[in-house]
Design an enzyme around this catalytic site. Sequence first.
Site, mmCIF file in Angstrom:
data_model
loop_
_atom_site.group_PDB
_atom_site.id
_atom_site.type_symbol
_atom_site.label_atom_id
_atom_site.label_comp_id
_atom_site.label_asym_id
_atom_site.label_seq_id
_atom_site.Cartn_x
_atom_site.Cartn_y
_atom_site.Cartn_z
ATOM 1 C CG ASP A 98 -2.127 0.828 1.125
ATOM 2 O OD1 ASP A 98 -3.174 0.416 1.653
ATOM 3 O OD2 ASP A 98 -2.041 1.905 0.484
ATOM 4 C CG ASP A 194 -3.973 6.185 0.785
ATOM 5 O OD1 ASP A 194 -4.893 5.457 1.163
ATOM 6 O OD2 ASP A 194 -3.770 7.320 1.243
ATOM 7 C CD GLU A 236 -8.627 5.058 -1.060
ATOM 8 O OE1 GLU A 236 -7.567 5.645 -0.846
ATOM 9 O OE2 GLU A 236 -9.452 4.816 -0.156
ATOM 10 C CG HIS A 310 -8.219 -0.222 5.370
ATOM 11 N ND1 HIS A 310 -8.140 -0.387 3.990
ATOM 12 C CD2 HIS A 310 -7.749 1.012 5.610
ATOM 13 C CE1 HIS A 310 -7.625 0.691 3.451
ATOM 14 N NE2 HIS A 310 -7.381 1.568 4.397
ATOM 15 C CG ASP A 311 -10.612 3.245 4.412
ATOM 16 O OD1 ASP A 311 -10.104 3.590 3.326
ATOM 17 O OD2 ASP A 311 -10.018 3.281 5.503
HETATM 18 O O1 TEU Z 1 -8.838 6.473 2.391
HETATM 19 C C1 TEU Z 1 -9.324 7.533 1.603
HETATM 20 C C2 TEU Z 1 -10.501 8.111 2.234
HETATM 21 O O2 TEU Z 1 -10.810 9.254 2.048
HETATM 22 C C3 TEU Z 1 -11.325 7.262 3.107
HETATM 23 O O3 TEU Z 1 -10.818 7.405 4.405
HETATM 24 C C4 TEU Z 1 -12.737 7.698 3.004
HETATM 25 O O4 TEU Z 1 -12.780 9.071 2.810
HETATM 26 C C5 TEU Z 1 -13.482 7.467 4.279
HETATM 27 O O5 TEU Z 1 -12.977 6.418 4.949
HETATM 28 C C6 TEU Z 1 -14.919 7.148 3.886
HETATM 29 O O6 TEU Z 1 -15.686 8.201 4.304
HETATM 30 C C7 TEU Z 1 -7.445 6.254 2.286
HETATM 31 C C8 TEU Z 1 -7.116 5.086 3.196
HETATM 32 O O7 TEU Z 1 -7.770 3.917 2.712
HETATM 33 C C9 TEU Z 1 -7.587 5.464 4.574
HETATM 34 O O8 TEU Z 1 -7.443 4.362 5.475
HETATM 35 C C10 TEU Z 1 -6.763 6.649 5.039
HETATM 36 O O9 TEU Z 1 -7.278 7.084 6.296
HETATM 37 C C11 TEU Z 1 -6.865 7.811 4.045
HETATM 38 O O10 TEU Z 1 -6.748 7.407 2.685
HETATM 39 C C12 TEU Z 1 -5.719 8.784 4.281
HETATM 40 O O11 TEU Z 1 -4.506 8.155 3.910
#
Ligand code: TEU
Length: 530
Positions: A98, A194, A236, A310-311
């Site tokens: 990642d 990311d 992403e 994970h989000d």
């Molecule tokens: O996530 C992008 C992101 O914006 C998400 O966090 C999303 O906005 C939110 O979870 C849904 O509302 C990436 C990574 O996957 C995340 O874990 C990180 O926190 C973020 O970028 C910053 O690096």
Amino acid sequence: MKHPSFQDHVVYQIYPRSYQDSNGDGIGDIKGIISRLDHIKDLGATAIWLSPVFESPMEDNGYDISDYYKIDPLFGTNEDMDELIKECDKRGLKLILDMVLNHTSDQHKWFKEAKKSKDNPYRDFYIWRKEPNDMIATFGGSMWEYSKETDEYYFHMFAPAQPDLNWHNEALRNEMYKMMNFWLDKGVYGFRLDVIENLGKEPDNKICSNGPTLHSIIHDISKHTFGPRDSITIGEAWGSNSQNRYLYTDPEREELSMIFLFDHFTRFYSDKYGKWQLKPFDMPSLRNAFFDHQTGDPNKNWDTIFWNNHDLPRAVSRYVDPNYRKDGAKMLFASTLFMRGTPFIYQGDEIGMANAHFPSKNDYRDVESINAFSDLVKDGLSAEEAFNGIAAVSRDNARIPMQWEAQENFGFTKGTPWLKGSIDDYAWTVEEEAKDPTSILSFYKEALGIWHDEKYRAIIRDGSFLPHYDDSRHLMAYQRVLNDKKLVVIANFSNEEIIKPITEGDVILRNLEHEENVMKPYEIIVTYVG
Ligand code: TEU
Ligand code: CA
């Protein structure tokens, strides 16, 4: 036509903090991952996407990197990473790292230098302004943070501890190319990139996603790093859509292999509170979120097929009546598995792990959820409504420790887990499900056996996609056709028993055995006409 190697891979995502602890500190680590590689291999995945393990103050659990060349001691050492690469290779597993290119940690040496003075050599690696504008950060508050040393503000799309990088700076770009090639030269197969959509940001015009220079930036990254190699790249792109996704994935543009779009989740955002108050489920919206991509131009697009990461909250908690959790978890997985694209399994999906169901808001650890609670109450929700919103969609729902064995902490750690575990009983563990031929885990292995089977490989990879019963309130159904052969997938996304649609061909996969001329709640049937 020779197809790229990535089109025959099934990717398993590991969130390292919550996968397997090996030293009893309650936090997952690389040695723990190595001890569980056979589980991933036996499941039928062929590649691993590893969320960040680089040095980080852990403001955002590693998505705030302070050294791209060093493994964080919480996760282990650089030698552990070398061993992971070797152990993956021994098992024929590819490793995908990642890569967080959009921002660093505020503890990165570049930022520590940049904030010292306006003429520091690293100043322009970041984005500074005399005055902020009114842009609001993803994790709440202003997107601009005051830095007193130089009486200016720096830009951060996420937490203040995550200053955004300026990808219009050539020295920064060259530093990143060097770092990415360092990891590719070690044998890494590619990267999950990311928030790649944000690299072309123009804050003065309030542009974050899909800026005018974005695709030239991505093309240059590709040319200088993974492009010339046999690799996989998954960008992403929350802010992208069915129209602009080809700009990332059309092979002739030499950018990325594929992108994560989140339509199946974001289509249900409410206008005022977004994901914190999702609209009620309806089948057409969910079905079209997938079908809009699947019916696109196959020469320009290769999809990511996923429900969780994970989000995201667990899909089994979002879309399935808890009384049918086991049948629903199987149906969800197989309902999209045979679409055209790369399947992604997020750790725990394979055993039907569900949301956390924490009793108190104080049990949540995610920076986004903690900030959101106070912001939602400020924006007019009651404490109970704000808590319910967080309980439903907090990223912590996907980050509770993996459930391995029928023992304390599910065998994840001998210590105290960094995050509370689920309320599940021990039936929801790898150990128990591995013994049960009717378990979700056994069903995943059966379904992936079909996915890899040479008899069906070309249909699944190259076949056309035809919507089926696409006016139904209950069904996700489609056909994959190649020459005179086809796969037919019919999935009942409801807790209702419905008249069984006409099926053709031989049943090659189903989650329920019965002779009635109905489809039971959350039943799926896959047939082959050959
Ligand atoms: O996530 C992008 C992101 O914006 C998400 O966090 C999303 O906005 C939110 O979870 C849904 O509302 C990436 C990574 O996957 C995340 O874990 C990180 O926190 C973020 O970028 C910053 O690096
Ligand atoms: Ca540990």
